[in-house]
Structures are given as structure tokens and as C-alpha cells.
Design an enzyme around this catalytic site. Structure first.
Site, short mmCIF file in Angstrom:
data_model
loop_
_atom_site.label_atom_id
_atom_site.label_comp_id
_atom_site.label_asym_id
_atom_site.label_seq_id
_atom_site.Cartn_x
_atom_site.Cartn_y
_atom_site.Cartn_z
N LYS A 143 0.75 -1.10 0.08
CA LYS A 143 -0.02 0.06 -0.11
C LYS A 143 0.86 1.21 -0.06
O LYS A 143 0.31 2.33 -0.18
CB LYS A 143 -0.93 -0.12 1.12
N SER A 144 2.16 1.09 0.17
CA SER A 144 3.00 2.28 0.23
C SER A 144 3.05 3.43 -0.87
O SER A 144 2.85 4.58 -0.73
CB SER A 144 4.59 1.99 0.39
N LYS B 82 15.28 -6.57 4.39
CA LYS B 82 15.76 -5.43 5.18
C LYS B 82 17.08 -5.63 5.78
O LYS B 82 17.65 -4.66 6.12
CB LYS B 82 14.53 -5.58 6.29
N GLY C 240 12.33 -10.33 12.84
CA GLY C 240 13.07 -8.97 12.32
C GLY C 240 12.11 -8.00 13.01
O GLY C 240 12.42 -7.06 13.73
#
Ligand code: NDP
Length: 264
Positions: free
Chosen positions: A15-16, A63, A123
């Protein structure tokens, strides 16, 4: 004109772009934010410079890689060894992690938390455990196996679910992927019930659907939130970095929120 993206694999669900593009538009900035499905056989650093990105968000499963390829890292990234925001300038990469502060902002109305239990040890658990600890909260991390416990230093308590002896926590966080695409609870229902009956707040990092964990929490007298606001706030803090903005937080948040609501 800033060229921005969220990078992951898979990435189509993200959705970014809606959040960031709406903020770019409503704040009258020059930029475009897209999605990029990264092939893990490629070199991330080389690709970022080759494609000409000014800054990017990084999501699963890159990440840790994002952290490794950076020239400079913020304190939060350095502690947890992963980054979700990269800023590129003069052939150098600056890495940040906004997940922890995004989470903290999203639980602002959860008051007087002294003890928190985090379900899962991945994470996200590490990021949330760290930010809670930084805010004076005693943290216990529970998981279905102990392989990931070595990433948590001894300022945290760690336990397998079945070895939990204390069931009194103000806040319970589901940081596992249980319920994301299945009907699983993070752990045995009896254990969860013993925890939830004493808790005042619950948080589920998953926001795409109502998970079995979320549904179970609703049966108890506690305040519950899903991970949508965390997504929102990590985006707001990343956006401030992308455009080197100060004092625009509320405007960015509202624009991103509107972007999310535009989603069908
Ligand atoms: P990781 O793969 O690093 O860790 C996942 C953890 O969940 C591990 O401890 C794993 O256990 C546990 N787990 C996975 N499946 C199950 C299951 N069926 N039952 C019990 N435990 C399970 O993932 P991340 O920490 O990166 O992400 C976790 C979740 O957080 C994802 O759903 C992600 O979408 C969400 N997220 C949400 C954000 C937001 O803004 N709302 C931001 C970032 C992440 P084991 O150690 O045994 O493998």
C-alpha cells in the site's frame, strides 16, 4: 524530482505507493513513488544506483540486506541489523529503520504499559522489543522455537510458549505471520487465553485481514489495534527522510491516511 520506490519480493500487495504518492501530491512536492520487485540474485546496491533511485523503502525479505549495503546507519538500524528506509546521496547509502518509531506512535493511546509480551522472534519482534525497552517497558519475547533468541540480548526475557510461567502483561503483540494467509494462532489457544485475560492492550502487526489472534482478542476486555497505523507511521517517518522535511508530520499523516482510504 525524486524517484522513490518500495522494494521487496513479492511487492504487488504493498500500500506504500498510494500513501506516498498522495502525500507527494497534497504537499505539492516533486516526486514519484513506485513498486519494485527485486530479484534476490541481483546486487541491491548496484541496482539502486543503476536505476537512479533517490530513496527507497525496503520490505521483506530484504531489510537485512538493506542494512548490509549501507555506508551509514542510524542507531536503530545498527541495533537491530535491519533497515526499511534507504536514502541515496553522492554515491553513498544512508540507512534508517522507521518500523520501531512507527509502532510506538501507533500505540500512543495505550497508556501506562509496564510489561509487554511479544509473540514471535523475527525481525519485526526485534524492532518492537527494542523500542519498547528504550521506553522503559519490560519485554518478554516468546516463540515456537529458540533459534532466533540469540538476537535478543539478556535485557530481554525469552521463552518458548510452553515454558511461559508469567501470564501478566499489560500489552500483548502478535509479531508473527500466523494468520496472514492461514487460520493459525501464533501459539496454543489455552496459553493465549491465560495471557489475554490479564492484558489491557493487544496489537497485531498484520493489517490485511482480521487474524485468528485478533478475533480471539476481541473476546476479552482489552483495547486492540492492527498494524495499519504502524504501516502509516513508518511511512510518515520515511517520507520526512526522503524529502528532508520538518514540521509537516500532521500534513503527511493526513495525506497518507487519505491515500490508504482511497484503496478499494
Ligand atoms: P520474520 O520471518 O522475521 O519472523 C516471523 C516470526 O513469526 C518468527 O518468529 C516465526 O517463527 C513466527 N511465525 C511465523 N509463522 C508462524 C506460525 N504459523 N505460528 C507461530 N509463529 C509463526 O518476519 P517479520 O518479523 O519480518 O514479519 C512478521 C510480520 O510482521 C509479517 O506478517 C509482516 O507482514 C508484519 N509486518 C508488519 C508491519 C506493519 O507496518 N504493520 C511492518 C513489518 C512487518 P520461527 O522463528 O519459528 O520461524
Amino acid at each position: 524530482m525524486k524517484f522513490l520506490a518500495v522494494i521487496g519480493n513479492p511487492i504487488m500487495h504493498s500500500k506504500s505507493p498510494r500513501m506516498h504518492n498522495n502525500a507527494i501530491k497534497l504537499l505539492g512536492l516533486k516526486g514519484v513513488y513506485t513498486r519494485y520487485c527485486f530479484n534476490q540474485n541481483l546486487n541491491l546496491r548496484e541496482e539502486l544506483f543503476k536505476l537512479g533511485f533517490d530513496a527507497v523503502n525496503i520490505t521483506a525479505p530484504f531489510k537485512e540486506k538493506a542494512y548490509e549495503i549501507a555506508d551509514f546507519r542510524d542507531k536503530f538500524s545498527s541495533y537491530i541489523g535491519s533497515s526499511n528506509t534507504l536514502y541515496l546521496k553522492n554515491n553513498k547509502i544512508y540507512a534508517y529503520n522507521t518500523d520501531g518509531i512507527g509502532f510506538l506512535e501507533s500505540i500512543k493511546e495505550f497508556k501506562n504499559i509496564k510489561k509487554a509480551l511479544i509473540l514471535g522472534a523475527g525481525g519485526t519482534a526485534l524492532a518492537l522489543a527494542y523500542i519498547l525497552k528504550q521506553n522503559g517497558i519490560q519485554v518478554c519475547v516468546a516463540n515456537r522455537n529458540d533459534k532466533k533468541f540469540q538476537r535478543f540480548d539478556n535485557s530481554y526475557q525469552t521463552s518458548l510458549y510452553e515454558n511461559l510461567e508469567d501470564f501478566h502483561f499489560d500489552l500483548v503483540v502478535n509479531s508473527t505471520s500466523a494468520g496472514l494467509i492461514d487460520e493459525n494462532l501464533p501459539c496454543n489457544k489455552n496459553i493465549l487465553e491465560k495471557i489475554l485475560v490479564n492484558a489491557r492492550f493487544a496489537f497485531d502487526v498484520i493489517y490485511s485481514r482480521e487474524t485468528p489472534f485478533y478475533k480471539l482478542c476481541k473476546k476479552y476486555d482489552l483495547k486492540i489495534k492492527n498494524g495499519l497505523e504502524m504501516l502509516l507511521w513508518q511511512g510518515v517517518f520515511a517520507f520526512e527522510i526522503f524529502f528532508e522535511l520538518k514540521n509537516k508530520r500532521e500534513e503527511i499523516k493526513n495525506a497518507m491516511l487519505q491515500g490508504l482510504k482511497l484503496l478499494s
